[in-house]
Scaffold this active site. Sequence first.
Site: not given
Ligand code: PEP
Length: 234
Positions: A6, A8, A89, A91, A158, A164, A194
């Site tokens: 992703n 972003k 997601h 975010e 997630e 993040g 992460s």
């Molecule tokens: C994500 O954006 O779905 C995500 C898991 O981000 P990160 O790997 O940076 O935690």
Amino acid sequence: MIIASNFKTNHTRKSTREFIEVVNEHLKTDSKSDVYVFPTATGLDEFETVSNLNIGAQNAYPTQKGSFTGEIGTEQLDEFGIKTILIGHSERRHVLGESQEEIAKKYAFYKELGYKIIYCIGEPLEVKEQGLEQTLEYVYEQFVGIDTNYENLILAYEPVWAIGTGVTATTQDIQDVHSAIKGKIDKPLLYGGSVKVANVAEICAIDNVDGALIGTASWVKEDFIKIIELTKDI
Ligand code: PEP
């Protein structure tokens, strides 16, 4: 394994193309991994890819076209043959304020069109701290209005507190939530939060983990390829 990147709000149109070309080249000798890349809307383009590399949209509005300033619809996605979308997601839920009702509407729209949907769920820290029962209750609420029998559905668990932040859920956390979700919904289930080169193999080896959805650690193409390499035989 299913490995998804992703982007972003990262990468330009040019660097997106470079990224996809390099990953595509790598996958010419790896037909086992199932790889997804979600560039920004401006990075979408026509890409010639091997069959196990899918390019998807991070978001789109549930419309073909119309007056929805700042959004894109299927007219724009069709131009590039995009048939994969990320929905729910954290975010979009927590930073951009998308409600479960809006998410369910978007899901139903893209399901109707046969899109491959990666549907994200996950709890914030204050819920995690209340324990597993509350965590699962919160996560199950994120399935309200969602047809979990949809054939083109991939789920991604997630935890919001792990996205993040550099903090990864423990093996036990992942095992507990994944086995509970899998007990209810028989769909591929990715872990995200992460994930990086150093921990991806361990995470993907956990029971009921079918792959990873990765943000930060996936943006450097060499690292993303390492991640694909490390997981292809799991
Ligand atoms: C994500 O954006 O779905 C995500 C898991 O981000 P990160 O790997 O940076 O935690």
